[in-house]
Design a protein around this motif. Structure first.
Motif, mmCIF file in Angstrom:
data_model
loop_
_atom_site.group_PDB
_atom_site.id
_atom_site.type_symbol
_atom_site.label_atom_id
_atom_site.label_comp_id
_atom_site.label_asym_id
_atom_site.label_seq_id
_atom_site.Cartn_x
_atom_site.Cartn_y
_atom_site.Cartn_z
ATOM 1 N N GLY A 165 0.792 -1.233 0.000
ATOM 2 C CA GLY A 165 0.000 0.000 0.000
ATOM 3 C C GLY A 165 0.815 1.269 0.000
ATOM 4 N N LEU A 166 1.993 1.256 -0.604
ATOM 5 C CA LEU A 166 2.890 2.407 -0.530
ATOM 6 C C LEU A 166 2.313 3.615 -1.274
ATOM 7 N N GLY A 167 2.358 4.754 -0.600
ATOM 8 C CA GLY A 167 1.911 5.996 -1.222
ATOM 9 C C GLY A 167 2.889 7.123 -0.975
ATOM 10 N N HIS A 227 0.864 5.594 -5.822
ATOM 11 C CA HIS A 227 -0.425 5.311 -5.197
ATOM 12 C C HIS A 227 -0.614 3.822 -4.957
ATOM 13 N N ALA A 228 -0.727 3.435 -3.686
ATOM 14 C CA ALA A 228 -1.127 2.082 -3.275
ATOM 15 C C ALA A 228 -0.347 0.984 -3.986
ATOM 16 N N VAL A 229 0.974 1.081 -3.945
ATOM 17 C CA VAL A 229 1.823 0.100 -4.623
ATOM 18 C C VAL A 229 2.113 -1.077 -3.699
ATOM 19 N N ASP A 230 1.842 -2.280 -4.188
ATOM 20 C CA ASP A 230 2.212 -3.521 -3.512
ATOM 21 C C ASP A 230 3.247 -4.226 -4.369
ATOM 22 N N LEU A 231 4.325 -4.697 -3.744
ATOM 23 C CA LEU A 231 5.294 -5.523 -4.479
ATOM 24 C C LEU A 231 6.184 -6.256 -3.496
#
Length: 512
Positions: free
Chosen positions: A268-270, A275-279
């Motif tokens: 959920g990185l912002g 915006h809302a990055v998952d990896l």
């Protein structure tokens, strides 16, 4: 005194150009002929003598021997201004623009139209608009240059040359900072200029662009001409062999790795641009991020490196929460970082090669009781210079004396030498020659196979496809698609990069 001879369609002719620097023979009796209305590619590895030869032609260096003819007239250029007066123009890798001025003000600077002794700003805007329309270089004359993307800034540089009447344009690595779409647009412009009778000298490493966009190729190696080729009658393999002196395996697709435990876990990185990055990235795995420049890739990596504030989500490195940790703390916990901007972020240009290679190691492997023994720093530098083929006369020379490709080798070598669990790497081979590209790729694969995790951002789809075990695509700040190595063909990635995969991606997870 100048002498003129009969017109034979030659725009520029260099004969026997020799240029020496202390300890280096940069150009050794080089001959180069460029015809009117052609795009002539000048190729060679880093340190082959390309930039020196163009510096001689453009009046930035005086040759020790040899002659220059421009449109049949023998010339001696004491400065770039004299070369410009003879109809030459050069676009450097680092643009020479004033960010605070408008496009029109930059284009006409020092060559302004005047009325009643004053600068005629309206006439300047008209002139730039006319040039832009005539040559397909669409750009707003009233836009502030500092607000423009790289591709448009390059157009401003070309408009500057056309405004001054340049008939032969020298472009030094013009696509090094462009997206594929911007590069295609540039070559359309160059072909149009050639069709109008102007000549283009293209200094580049990129074989695909040379094969698609040039008429003839001259190859330098160790300061000498080793090949003169007609583009339509040659191949990428022949050019690469001429540049390196050996057979080079191009566009190699490396075998997949063997992923292990998760090293990087992002949920959920912002940030202001992400915006809302998952990896996730696992040990023994390279995860590639593809995307057109400006879609959040650089901002994502800066957030992961601790250089950009995180506004939402969580980042874990080797099981430890580092969401709000500083860049220094993340390094301590096992992160190495090769940034996109090797000059402003990755290195200290005024410091020596040895000191740059010691950075990050000065508190660990090179430190003895809080001190840095000079002998240890020099020995460390010599090892990395040899391992990564950095061409530097001595480890004591400033990093600013290195070519862009050699500076990149220095940066890659320093970060790999940390043996960190996670490597963040952006544009690892930008501006690097063919032989060095192969070496860097092999080093990254070896790093992965030694059990490290690698997150790779590259504008080169062939690089992403060749190295990555999984590929994520970013569009407008979000991860919009995820593909396995087998799924990531150029058509699929290109469609996703253009926004053709806007549904939430089903993660292509590594197989344990």
């Amino acid at each position: 005194m100048t002498r003129q001879r009969a017109d034979d369609g030659t725009a520029v002719e260099l004969r026997g150009i020799t240029k020496r620097f202390p300890g280096t023979l940069a150009n050794d009796a080089v001959d180069l002929t460029v015809r009117r209305g052609e795009i002539h590619a000048l190729m060679g590895e880093n340190g082959a003598g390309k930039s020196t030869l163009m510096s001689v032609l453009y009046g930035m260096e005086r040759p020790d021997a040899g002659t220059i003819r421009v449109e049949g007239r023998e010339a001696v250029f004491a400065s770039p201004g004299a070369a410009m007066a003879a109809g030459l123009g050069m676009v450097h890798q680092s643009f020479k623009l004033f960010d605070s001025l408008t496009v029109a003000e930059n284009v006409v600077f020092a060559a302004e139209p005047r009325r009643f002794g004053l600068v005629d700003r309206a006439a300047a805007r008209r002139r730039v608009r006319e040039l832009a329309e005539e040559h397909g270089l669409a750009v707003d004359p009233e836009a502030r240059v500092g607000d423009l993307p790289v591709g448009l800034r390059q157009r401003v540089e070309i408009l500057k040359l056309l405004h001054r009447g340049a008939r032969t344009l020298i472009l030094d690595e013009p696509t090094a900072v462009l997206t594929p779409a911007e590069a295609d647009a540039l070559f359309a412009v160059l072909k149009s200029l050639a069709a109008q009778g102007r000549s283009v000298i293209l200094v580049t490493h990129k074989l695909r662009e040379v094969l698609e966009g040039s008429d003839r190729v001259t190859v330098l190696r160790d300061g000498r001409v080793v090949a003169r080729l007609i583009t339509a009658e040659t191949s990428a393999d022949e050019i690469a062999a001429a540049m390196t002196g050996r057979a080079v395996e191009l566009d190699r697709i490396h075998a997949p790795g063997t992923p292990g435990e998760v090293v990087l876990d992002v949920a959920g990185l912002g940030t202001d641009a992400v915006h809302a990055v998952d990896l996730t990235v696992r040990a023994g795995e390279i995860v590639g991020i593809a995307g057109v420049a400006g879609n959040g890739q650089s901002e994502l990596v800066e957030a992961l490196a601790g250089l950009r504030p995180v506004t939402a989500g969580r980042v874990a490195l080797a099981g430890q929460d580092v969401t709000h940790a500083s860049a220094a703390e993340r390094r301590t916990r096992g992160l190495a970082y090769v940034p996109e901007d090797r000059h402003a972020v990755g290195t200290a240009p005024a410091a020596s090669v040895a000191d740059n290679l010691a950075m990050g190691h000065h508190r660990t492997s090179l430190s003895t009781r809080g001190m840095l023994p000079p002998a240890a720093v020099r020995a460390h530098a010599r090892r990395l210079v040899e391992r990564f083929g950095v061409k530097a006369s001595t480890p004591e020379v400033p990093a600013s004396a290195l070519s862009g490709g050699n500076l990149q080798k220095l940066l890659i070598g320093r970060e790999l030498a940390h043996e960190a669990p996670l490597l963040l790497v952006e544009q690892p081979t930008r501006g690097v020659d063919i032989g060095a590209i192969q070496n860097i790729h092999d080093q990254l694969i070896a790093y992965r196979d030694a059990g490290h995790a690698v997150l790779l951002v590259s504008a080169e789809l062939s690089e992403i496809r060749g190295l990555a075990d999984r590929v994520l695509v970013m569009y407008e700040g979000r991860v919009t698609a995820s593909y396995t190595k087998q799924e990531a063909d150029e058509r699929t990635l290109g469609l996703a990069m253009a926004g053709g995969a806007l549904t939430d991606p089903a993660p292509a997870e590594a197989v344990d």
